[in-house]
Design a protein around this motif. Structure first.
Motif, PDB file in Angstrom:
ATOM      1  N   PRO A 138      47.249  33.809  50.180  1.00  0.00           N
ATOM      2  CA  PRO A 138      48.027  34.360  49.060  1.00  0.00           C
ATOM      3  C   PRO A 138      48.050  35.874  49.004  1.00  0.00           C
ATOM      4  O   PRO A 138      49.027  36.460  48.530  1.00  0.00           O
ATOM      5  N   ALA A 139      46.985  36.531  49.469  1.00  0.00           N
ATOM      6  CA  ALA A 139      46.963  37.994  49.439  1.00  0.00           C
ATOM      7  C   ALA A 139      48.121  38.595  50.213  1.00  0.00           C
ATOM      8  O   ALA A 139      48.563  39.714  49.924  1.00  0.00           O
ATOM      9  N   ASN A 140      48.628  37.865  51.202  1.00  0.00           N
ATOM     10  CA  ASN A 140      49.767  38.350  51.988  1.00  0.00           C
ATOM     11  C   ASN A 140      51.070  37.640  51.645  1.00  0.00           C
ATOM     12  O   ASN A 140      52.144  38.238  51.729  1.00  0.00           O
ATOM     13  N   SER A 141      50.987  36.370  51.271  1.00  0.00           N
ATOM     14  CA  SER A 141      52.194  35.609  50.950  1.00  0.00           C
ATOM     15  C   SER A 141      51.850  34.570  49.899  1.00  0.00           C
ATOM     16  O   SER A 141      51.334  33.501  50.216  1.00  0.00           O
ATOM     17  N   GLY A 142      52.129  34.929  48.647  1.00  0.00           N
ATOM     18  CA  GLY A 142      51.784  34.052  47.545  1.00  0.00           C
ATOM     19  C   GLY A 142      52.992  33.655  46.735  1.00  0.00           C
ATOM     20  O   GLY A 142      53.919  33.021  47.248  1.00  0.00           O
ATOM     21  N   VAL A 143      53.021  34.039  45.457  1.00  0.00           N
ATOM     22  CA  VAL A 143      54.135  33.690  44.574  1.00  0.00           C
ATOM     23  C   VAL A 143      55.415  34.332  45.092  1.00  0.00           C
ATOM     24  O   VAL A 143      55.481  35.544  45.293  1.00  0.00           O
ATOM     25  N   TRP A 144      56.426  33.497  45.322  1.00  0.00           N
ATOM     26  CA  TRP A 144      57.712  33.942  45.883  1.00  0.00           C
ATOM     27  C   TRP A 144      57.511  34.752  47.160  1.00  0.00           C
ATOM     28  O   TRP A 144      58.195  35.720  47.417  1.00  0.00           O
ATOM     29  N   LYS A 145      56.487  34.362  47.937  1.00  0.00           N
ATOM     30  CA  LYS A 145      56.170  34.983  49.234  1.00  0.00           C
ATOM     31  C   LYS A 145      55.672  36.423  49.093  1.00  0.00           C
ATOM     32  O   LYS A 145      55.590  37.165  50.073  1.00  0.00           O
ATOM     33  N   LYS A 146      55.358  36.820  47.853  1.00  0.00           N
ATOM     34  CA  LYS A 146      54.852  38.172  47.610  1.00  0.00           C
ATOM     35  C   LYS A 146      53.324  38.171  47.652  1.00  0.00           C
ATOM     36  O   LYS A 146      52.678  37.160  47.350  1.00  0.00           O
ATOM     37  N   PRO A 147      52.712  39.308  48.004  1.00  0.00           N
ATOM     38  CA  PRO A 147      51.248  39.394  47.954  1.00  0.00           C
ATOM     39  C   PRO A 147      50.734  39.037  46.560  1.00  0.00           C
ATOM     40  O   PRO A 147      51.247  39.548  45.555  1.00  0.00           O
ATOM     41  N   THR A 148      49.747  38.167  46.502  1.00  0.00           N
ATOM     42  CA  THR A 148      49.292  37.619  45.224  1.00  0.00           C
ATOM     43  C   THR A 148      47.779  37.555  45.186  1.00  0.00           C
ATOM     44  O   THR A 148      47.139  37.109  46.143  1.00  0.00           O
ATOM     45  N   ASN A 149      47.219  38.012  44.071  1.00  0.00           N
ATOM     46  CA  ASN A 149      45.784  37.872  43.847  1.00  0.00           C
ATOM     47  C   ASN A 149      45.570  36.835  42.758  1.00  0.00           C
ATOM     48  O   ASN A 149      46.199  36.882  41.703  1.00  0.00           O
ATOM     49  N   ILE A 150      44.670  35.884  43.017  1.00  0.00           N
ATOM     50  CA  ILE A 150      44.382  34.831  42.048  1.00  0.00           C
ATOM     51  C   ILE A 150      42.897  34.826  41.727  1.00  0.00           C
ATOM     52  O   ILE A 150      42.062  34.730  42.622  1.00  0.00           O
ATOM     53  N   ASN A 151      42.581  34.972  40.443  1.00  0.00           N
ATOM     54  CA  ASN A 151      41.213  34.793  39.948  1.00  0.00           C
ATOM     55  C   ASN A 151      41.253  33.878  38.740  1.00  0.00           C
ATOM     56  O   ASN A 151      42.302  33.715  38.119  1.00  0.00           O
ATOM     57  N   ASN A 152      40.102  33.327  38.384  1.00  0.00           N
ATOM     58  CA  ASN A 152      40.106  32.443  37.220  1.00  0.00           C
ATOM     59  C   ASN A 152      39.792  33.224  35.948  1.00  0.00           C
ATOM     60  O   ASN A 152      39.534  34.434  35.976  1.00  0.00           O
ATOM     61  N   VAL A 153      39.818  32.535  34.825  1.00  0.00           N
ATOM     62  CA  VAL A 153      39.662  33.157  33.512  1.00  0.00           C
ATOM     63  C   VAL A 153      38.353  33.933  33.413  1.00  0.00           C
ATOM     64  O   VAL A 153      38.333  35.109  33.012  1.00  0.00           O
ATOM     65  N   GLU A 154      37.253  33.299  33.775  1.00  0.00           N
ATOM     66  CA  GLU A 154      35.948  33.928  33.625  1.00  0.00           C
ATOM     67  C   GLU A 154      35.812  35.171  34.492  1.00  0.00           C
ATOM     68  O   GLU A 154      35.208  36.168  34.077  1.00  0.00           O
ATOM     69  N   THR A 155      36.377  35.132  35.691  1.00  0.00           N
ATOM     70  CA  THR A 155      36.313  36.296  36.571  1.00  0.00           C
ATOM     71  C   THR A 155      36.979  37.492  35.917  1.00  0.00           C
ATOM     72  O   THR A 155      36.416  38.599  35.860  1.00  0.00           O
ATOM     73  N   TYR A 156      38.206  37.292  35.432  1.00  0.00           N
ATOM     74  CA  TYR A 156      38.927  38.403  34.788  1.00  0.00           C
ATOM     75  C   TYR A 156      38.207  38.900  33.540  1.00  0.00           C
ATOM     76  O   TYR A 156      38.198  40.105  33.259  1.00  0.00           O
ATOM     77  N   ALA A 157      37.588  37.992  32.770  1.00  0.00           N
ATOM     78  CA  ALA A 157      36.927  38.397  31.533  1.00  0.00           C
ATOM     79  C   ALA A 157      35.718  39.291  31.792  1.00  0.00           C
ATOM     80  O   ALA A 157      35.316  40.068  30.920  1.00  0.00           O
ATOM     81  N   ASN A 158      35.122  39.207  32.987  1.00  0.00           N
ATOM     82  CA  ASN A 158      34.009  40.084  33.349  1.00  0.00           C
ATOM     83  C   ASN A 158      34.465  41.519  33.636  1.00  0.00           C
ATOM     84  O   ASN A 158      33.698  42.466  33.448  1.00  0.00           O
ATOM     85  N   VAL A 159      35.682  41.661  34.136  1.00  0.00           N
ATOM     86  CA  VAL A 159      36.133  42.941  34.707  1.00  0.00           C
ATOM     87  C   VAL A 159      36.142  44.083  33.694  1.00  0.00           C
ATOM     88  O   VAL A 159      35.646  45.187  34.008  1.00  0.00           O
ATOM     89  N   PRO A 160      36.686  43.922  32.465  1.00  0.00           N
ATOM     90  CA  PRO A 160      36.673  45.060  31.539  1.00  0.00           C
ATOM     91  C   PRO A 160      35.272  45.571  31.244  1.00  0.00           C
ATOM     92  O   PRO A 160      35.060  46.787  31.124  1.00  0.00           O
ATOM     93  N   TRP A 161      34.309  44.652  31.131  1.00  0.00           N
ATOM     94  CA  TRP A 161      32.934  45.058  30.869  1.00  0.00           C
ATOM     95  C   TRP A 161      32.381  45.872  32.039  1.00  0.00           C
ATOM     96  O   TRP A 161      31.687  46.876  31.833  1.00  0.00           O
ATOM     97  N   ILE A 162      32.695  45.442  33.246  1.00  0.00           N
ATOM     98  CA  ILE A 162      32.222  46.160  34.438  1.00  0.00           C
ATOM     99  C   ILE A 162      32.817  47.553  34.495  1.00  0.00           C
ATOM    100  O   ILE A 162      32.120  48.539  34.767  1.00  0.00           O
TER     101      ILE A 162
END
Length: 612
Positions: free
Chosen positions: A323-347
């Motif tokens: 997906p990093a090279n060809s994901g949604v509509w063949k565009k580069p795409t990053n996928i993380n789950n809810v908990e992963t993203y919720a950690n990021v602002p704190w970090i």
């Protein structure tokens, strides 16, 4: 005079436990009071004590559990009006900014403070403390400051490095380093360059909220209780990789989560945290929409999720391309789950070193677990990586319900495995859990006691996976069906010893031949139960007995004639008229007619009915 705040938890767990009538009564009791603020919040994780009401005054918080209308009236009359704590219903004390710990007077500590004191709340830092539909409350607790730091003080590569240095790994189950995943998406090349996206291609940040494991509810709770933390995490990721499009893929069975997320998205756009020129950066355009999934378990797999976003049937595809090279509509795409993203602002706000001070080995930070099954205290808990399973189950979850004997804990849902008692000192980290044959997964933790049949548990999880298989791979589609048939045969008492070898052989073939993680991990529950509880399989096959007395065809009810008083209660309770006998004479059960429902044993006043 300082204003008093009264909060009530109205996430799904609170509503299901009767929180709405309590909230209505609260508004009636405090109508017109200018000195008291009512706040409807999410879930703090103590789901087994819902409905929860907290009284916050002078910087201290007092939380009451299992609050019905009558208890609420006492809390309002005695605590809100007279400042007298209702101690028999108090479960948790702490500071206004924390759901547990920090109370100066030890006599005021609630029964759940030890559980709270063992947790480190990063993902759940705001859950149950803020109104999830009010962005101002999120901002007041440092909301969007992590995004501001990233955009105003850091380059995109610096932001990725901060996440990479933190040691944050994907909390969806695979445990892949988040910063490395972002770097792959950042480096994807195609199209024409611009200032925002020097590699010149539209990119997508996708949040996987397709939580489908039986017994797992971490993502739902975070989205219901603190949706802005996920949106902010996605925005930081979008800035880092140069993405302009965001998608939150959430199963439609989560209506409250979807509602709260959509409200939060509108608020974030109004405040300039989404949309054009975010935080004044003319090169940072990013927006997010919600895609509702139909509930297919396989859509938790990245490539199947992408297909579903595009309106196709949710089926995995081979990788590469990733997906990093060809994901949604063949565009580069990053996928993380809810908990992963919720950690990021704190970090981003506190720094990588503040995050990786918690953890064990290569597993840094904290992990949220959904505690379910035969335990005293079900709900959510966020603990530092490395805490032993024993401590999670006995200190955090309160031990086994009715003080029964612990048998196993299922980690990782249908893709995970059963961990037995002799491995309870295993630390909660990716490598240690994997070594047991289970997986961390997204964080579901289902505890079983001595009355659980592990063969039946393996059958249950395999039936779930077999039903949820997309059918693309013959190994997964047909292999799981054959394994399920064998397990069903064993639980009927028709198994033979050769079935154990067949299960092991099929498990290996399915793992090696399946395309995606669903098929590759489908045999895990069977393999771990065979590894640690082989004797139970033998008992089912050779002795034609279910040691836990769960598998109906292998158990038999009988009445001890010497103790039977002929009260006829069992006769009246039996739904199939399998019990015969007259008043004041011993009764008997016709085993050929009996459906093993257990109602006779439950209704017998002298306990003369046994099962073996």
């Amino acid at each position: 005079m300082n204003k008093t705040t009264v909060t009530i938890g109205l996430a799904s767990c609170g509503v299901a436990s009767g929180g709405l009538p309590v909230a209505e009564e609260l508004e009636k009791l405090l109508a017109g009071r200018e000195d008291v603020e009512i706040k409807k919040v999410g879930c703090i994780g103590y789901c087994y004590m819902e409905p929860l009401v907290s009284v916050i005054r002078d910087g201290k918080s007092y939380t009451y559990g299992k609050v019905d209308v009558e208890v609420l009236r006492r809390v309002v009359d005695e605590h809100v009006n007279k400042n007298s704590i209702v101690k028999e219903h108090l479960i948790l004390t702490g500071s206004e900014a924390s759901p547990g710990g920090g109370a100066e007077n030890e006599t005021e500590k609630g029964s759940e403070n030890p559980r709270a004191d063992k947790q480190v709340r990063i993902v759940l830092r705001n859950s149950g403390l803020i109104d999830p539909k009010n962005i101002d409350e999120y901002i007041a607790r440092d909301g969007y400051r992590g995004l501001s730091r990233a955009v105003k003080e850091m380059t995109r590569d610096d932001a990725i490095k901060e996440v990479l240095d933190s040691g944050l790994r994907g909390r969806g189950g695979a445990g892949f380093p988040t910063g490395m995943k972002w770097r792959f998406a950042r480096d994807a090349k195609a199209g024409q360059s611009n200032a925002s996206n020097p590699n010149g291609v539209d990119k997508y940040m996708v949040c996987n909220a397709d939580e489908g494991d039986p017994g797992a509810f971490m993502d739902r709770s975070v989205l219901e209780s603190d949706p802005h933390s996920v949106i902010e995490g996605m925005a930081i990721g979008a800035y880092s990789v140069g993405a302009s499009h965001g998608v939150i893929y959430c199963r439609a069975e989560y209506p409250m989560a979807i509602q709260h997320v959509n409200i939060a998205l509108d608020q974030a756009r109004e405040r300039g945290f989404l949309g054009k020129s975010i935080l004044g950066d003319p090169d940072f355009d990013f927006d997010v929409y919600v895609k509702e999934g139909a509930g297919a378990f396989v859509c938790g797999e990245e490539t199947a999720l992408i297909a579903s976003i595009e309106g196709q049937r949710g089926m995995p595809r081979p990788r590469p391309p990733f997906p990093a090279n060809s994901g949604v509509w063949k565009k580069p795409t990053n996928i993380n789950n809810v908990e992963t993203y919720a950690n990021v602002p704190w970090i981003l706000l506190h720094g990588a070193s503040a995050f990786n001070q918690y953890g064990h080995g290569r597993s840094k930070g904290t992990k949220v677990f959904a505690l379910a099954g035969k335990i005293k205290k079900g709900g959510l808990a966020e603990v530092p990586m490395g805490m032993p399973l024993r401590e999670v189950i006995y200190d955090i979850a309160g031990g086994i319900e009715n003080d029964r004997k612990f048998k196993a804990v299922q980690l990782g849902g249908p893709s995970g495995g059963c961990v037995p008692e002799h491995l309870l000192d295993t630390p909660v980290d990716y490598e240690s859990i994997n070594a047991t044959g289970a997986i961390m997964g997204s964080g579901g933790m289902v505890v079983m006691d001595e009355d659980t049949c592990v063969v039946d548990v393996a059958r249950f999880f395999l039936a779930f996976v077999q039903k949820e298989s997309c059918g693309k791979c013959p190994f997964c589609r047909i292999g799981t069906k054959r394994m399920l048939e064998i397990l069903e045969k064993i639980t009927r008492g028709e198994g033979v010893l050769e079935d154990i070898d067949k299960l092991s052989s099929l498990a290996g073939q399915i793992k090696d031949g399946s395309l995606c993680g669903l098929g590759q991990t489908a045999p895990n529950p069977v393999q771990t139960t065979l590894k640690y509880f082989r004797d139970e399989y033998i008992a089912h096959i050779v002795d034609k007995k279910c040691p836990a007395k769960v598998c109906a065809p292998l158990i038999h009810y009988s009445i001890d004639a010497s103790r039977c008083i002929g009260c006829t209660r069992c006769t009246k309770a039996c739904p199939v008229s399998a019990i015969t006998g007259t008043v004041k004479t011993p009764h008997r059960i016709d085993d050929d007619v009996c459906v093993r429902c257990g109602l006779c044993k439950k209704n017998c006043p002298v306990s003369c009915i046994s099962v073996d």
